[in-house]
Design a protein around this motif. Structure first.
Motif, PDB file in Angstrom:
ATOM      1  N   THR A 173      25.916  36.223  34.359  1.00  0.00           N
ATOM      2  CA  THR A 173      27.301  36.422  34.806  1.00  0.00           C
ATOM      3  C   THR A 173      27.865  35.121  35.351  1.00  0.00           C
ATOM      4  O   THR A 173      27.198  34.425  36.121  1.00  0.00           O
ATOM      5  CB  THR A 173      27.362  37.514  35.893  1.00  0.00           C
ATOM      6  N   VAL A 207      25.067  44.708  38.121  1.00  0.00           N
ATOM      7  CA  VAL A 207      25.467  43.399  37.606  1.00  0.00           C
ATOM      8  C   VAL A 207      24.214  42.544  37.414  1.00  0.00           C
ATOM      9  O   VAL A 207      23.342  42.505  38.284  1.00  0.00           O
ATOM     10  CB  VAL A 207      26.432  42.694  38.579  1.00  0.00           C
ATOM     11  N   SER A 263      32.521  41.095  39.778  1.00  0.00           N
ATOM     12  CA  SER A 263      31.110  41.416  40.031  1.00  0.00           C
ATOM     13  C   SER A 263      30.880  41.672  41.520  1.00  0.00           C
ATOM     14  O   SER A 263      30.107  42.565  41.892  1.00  0.00           O
ATOM     15  CB  SER A 263      30.201  40.296  39.527  1.00  0.00           C
TER      16      SER A 263
END
Length: 425
Positions: A220, A215, A192
């Motif tokens: 995440t 992202v 990322s």
């Protein structure tokens, strides 16, 4: 303490599984099932699972480290595996995101878009309406990789101790390099960050014709990566590209100039620009995806790489030879003129091959041509005592990919002389 104990038990079980597979291979060999050693090793790796599949791919892309027959055999070591049920992947999502999934996603497609040895990818929609893809790491992958690689490292050190003559190959050093690259692939936070850094590079270079997925940080983690979903086609789908934009050649030049600029203006370069990772989006922009594998070249090495490219552009074989010496590692006294003559002969053979560039991206034949040319280039250097860093092989492979795209999308374009291409800027 409990986690440490569980990981230790899992590690011991994994060593046991590895021993069982190796024992079965040994028994089959004693019974007369004796294929060529590279094929035997490749099949054994595929039985051993994720770590060894990735190791096989490392061998396939590293002619600087391994013999040609092994590099050729491991081209068949594909990173495509059976998908796991979504119920399994859902548990990882819940565990990683630590909140009810319906607070993040409006819907998730249980059928994966893709499944590889380390992760599988699912399409989804956020509760805020954005279309996304979720890259989910398969269960136990990181622990298995670490256990396997530690086992390989210890084994390599033992081999180096028992057979000192083999120490020049630096088996343990190769294993350490493999461990570094594989563990990086398992850390989706690093991927990322690569995406964000490349996006920043595009902003700083005022490049609005290329894009990377956004992202979504709130969804995440180290084992889950939620990204904007791109809609488009691979760079080799000429018919569809013509519907998206009027000038496929210009689109290709944009992709190449973006990548070339990253060599000097970004801290890394995308090290896997096969057509599936370079998309032409519906609005005509180039989408760079999958930043799990990136390459980094030191400033000193880059100077020699730049010299090499400059020499290629003007057909200066002596210049190519001098630059190859600067790029590689050698204790030998290299005869530049002899090396230049061998490079010239290689170029003449490449011209006479006239490969069929109309074959689709996923064709084994086309992939073999890329790797064979790369291996020939490396072999010429090694015949003169030059050992190239793996980063150079990665870099050259991307150039060969782009050369293929030129033949598909812009056959009249000469990538080394066209002034629209900024290869060294």
């Amino acid at each position: 303490m409990k986690d440490t104990f569980i990981n230790t038990v899992k590690g011991a079980m994994r060593v046991g599984q590895t021993a069982a597979v190796l024992s079965k291979t040994g028994v089959n060999w004693l019974r007369g099932d004796r294929p060529p050693t590279p094929r035997l090793l490749r099949k054994t790796f595929e039985e051993l699972g994720a770590t060894y599949i990735k190791l096989g791919q490392f061998i396939a892309s590293s002619p600087t480290f391994f013999p040609q027959d092994y590099v050729e055999e491991f081209q068949f070591c594909l990173d495509k595996t059976k998908s796991l049920p979504f119920s399994v992947m859902r548990k990882i999502l819940v565990e990683e995101l630590d909140r009810p999934l319906n607070e993040i996603y409006r819907e998730i497609d249980p059928e994966p878009l893709a499944s590889a040895s380390i992760a599988q990818v699912h399409a989804a929609k956020l509760i805020t309406g954005e279309d996304v893809v979720i890259k989910i790491q398969k269960p136990g992958v990181s622990n298995v990789l670490l256990t396997d690689l530690n086992f390989l490292y210890v084994s390599s050190r033992i081999i180096e101790y028992l057979a000192p003559k083999l120490s020049w190959t630096s088996l343990s050093g190769i294993v350490q390099e493999i461990q570094r690259t594989m563990m990086e692939e398992c850390d989706f936070i690093k991927e990322s960050n690569n995406l964000k850094e490349f996006k920043q590079f595009l902003l700083e270079t005022d490049n609005h014709d290329a894009v990377v997925p956004k992202v979504y940080d709130h969804a995440t983690t180290r084992r889950v990566l939620t990204m904007e979903r791109f809609y488009g086609v691979p760079l080799t789908d000429l018919d569809t590209i013509r519907r998206y934009c009027s000038d496929p050649e210009k689109t290709l030049i944009t992709a190449m100039n973006t990548w070339f600029a990253s060599l000097t203006q970004c801290n890394f370069f995308h090290a896997d620009v096969h057509a599936g990772n370079l998309m032409v989006l519906e609005d005509g922009r180039i989408g760079f995806i999958d930043f799990g594998i990136v390459g980094r070249i030191g400033k000193g090495t880059w100077t020699s790489v730049s010299d090499f490219i400059s020499a290629v552009m003007v057909g200066d074989f002596e210049g190519m030879a001098s630059a190859m010496v600067g790029i590689g590692v050698t204790d030998a006294n290299v005869n530049i003129q002899n090396l230049a003559n061998d490079i010239r002969s290689l170029y003449q053979r490449m011209d006479s091959m006239a490969p069929d560039y109309t074959v689709l991206e996923d064709s084994n034949k086309n992939e073999d041509e890329i790797n064979n040319i790369l291996m020939d280039m490396v072999k010429v250097g090694e015949q003169h005592g030059i050992h190239f860093p793996r980063e150079f092989a990665l870099l050259m492979k991307q150039f060969l990919y782009f050369d293929r795209y030129v033949h598909i999308l812009a056959p009249e374009l000469d990538m080394f002389v066209d002034n629209r291409l900024n290869m060294l800027h």
